[in-house]
Design an enzyme around this catalytic site. Structure first.
Site, mmCIF file in Angstrom:
data_model
loop_
_atom_site.group_PDB
_atom_site.id
_atom_site.type_symbol
_atom_site.label_atom_id
_atom_site.label_comp_id
_atom_site.label_asym_id
_atom_site.label_seq_id
_atom_site.Cartn_x
_atom_site.Cartn_y
_atom_site.Cartn_z
ATOM 1 N N THR A 167 46.908 49.550 39.691
ATOM 2 C CA THR A 167 46.737 48.244 40.329
ATOM 3 C C THR A 167 45.379 47.608 40.033
ATOM 4 O OG1 THR A 167 45.778 49.129 42.368
ATOM 5 C CG2 THR A 167 48.184 49.043 42.252
ATOM 6 N N ASP A 168 45.302 46.338 40.394
ATOM 7 C CA ASP A 168 44.015 45.650 40.366
ATOM 8 C C ASP A 168 43.311 45.888 41.702
ATOM 9 O OD1 ASP A 168 45.210 43.922 42.239
ATOM 10 O OD2 ASP A 168 45.518 42.313 40.785
ATOM 11 N N CYS A 169 42.162 45.267 41.912
ATOM 12 C CA CYS A 169 41.404 45.526 43.145
ATOM 13 C C CYS A 169 42.122 45.025 44.397
ATOM 14 C CB CYS A 169 39.997 44.947 43.047
ATOM 15 S SG CYS A 169 39.954 43.153 42.924
ATOM 16 N N GLY A 170 43.107 44.161 44.219
ATOM 17 C CA GLY A 170 43.906 43.673 45.346
ATOM 18 C C GLY A 170 45.113 44.540 45.641
ATOM 19 N N GLY A 171 45.293 45.610 44.863
ATOM 20 C CA GLY A 171 46.409 46.510 45.098
ATOM 21 C C GLY A 171 47.720 46.074 44.471
#
Length: 129
Positions: free
Chosen positions: A13-17
């Protein structure tokens, strides 16, 4: 039809999940490999293997950290030297990604398209015991 499950981890994932878009294609690749692994084989048999010729993808919705996805792989067409698969990814029985992928069978050493060997055909048809 072959089914394969994958859990979404932080690395997906990215930092936002939210799952990176390219990972859906990786999950489909894993599901295709699992067709062979479930027959105690690898996707490459001797010098013969598959390469992606084309892929048409449709991103419908997103998955997030912790989700459990199910990938369904179904053969649409099995040819002399190629196979076309429909692969769908579901989250809680809801379709979130779909793709059609055309694979070409090649001799890995010579990099030439070849006929799909019977051993591989049997695995793809689900007849390998």
């Amino acid at each position: 039809m072959q089914k394969y499950k994958v859990r979404i981890y932080y690395e997906d994932t990215d930092c936002g999940g939210i799952v990176y878009h390219t990972n859906y294609i990786k999950y489909c690749e894993r599901a295709r490999s699992e067709i062979f692994f479930s027959s105690n084989k690898t996707p490459n048999i001797k010098t013969i293997g598959f390469v992606v010729k084309s892929l048409n993808a449709n991103f419908i919705s997103s998955a997030k950290l912790g989700d459990l996805l199910e990938i369904e792989s179904k053969i649409l067409r099995l040819g002399y030297s190629s196979v076309i698969l429909k692969q769908n990814i579901f989250l809680k029985n809801k379709l979130i990604f779909e793709c059609d992928v055309r694979l070409a069978c090649i001799d890995i050493i010579n990099k030439k398209i070849v006929r799909i060997p019977d051993e591989i055909l049997n695995i793809l048809k689900g007849e390998y015991k």
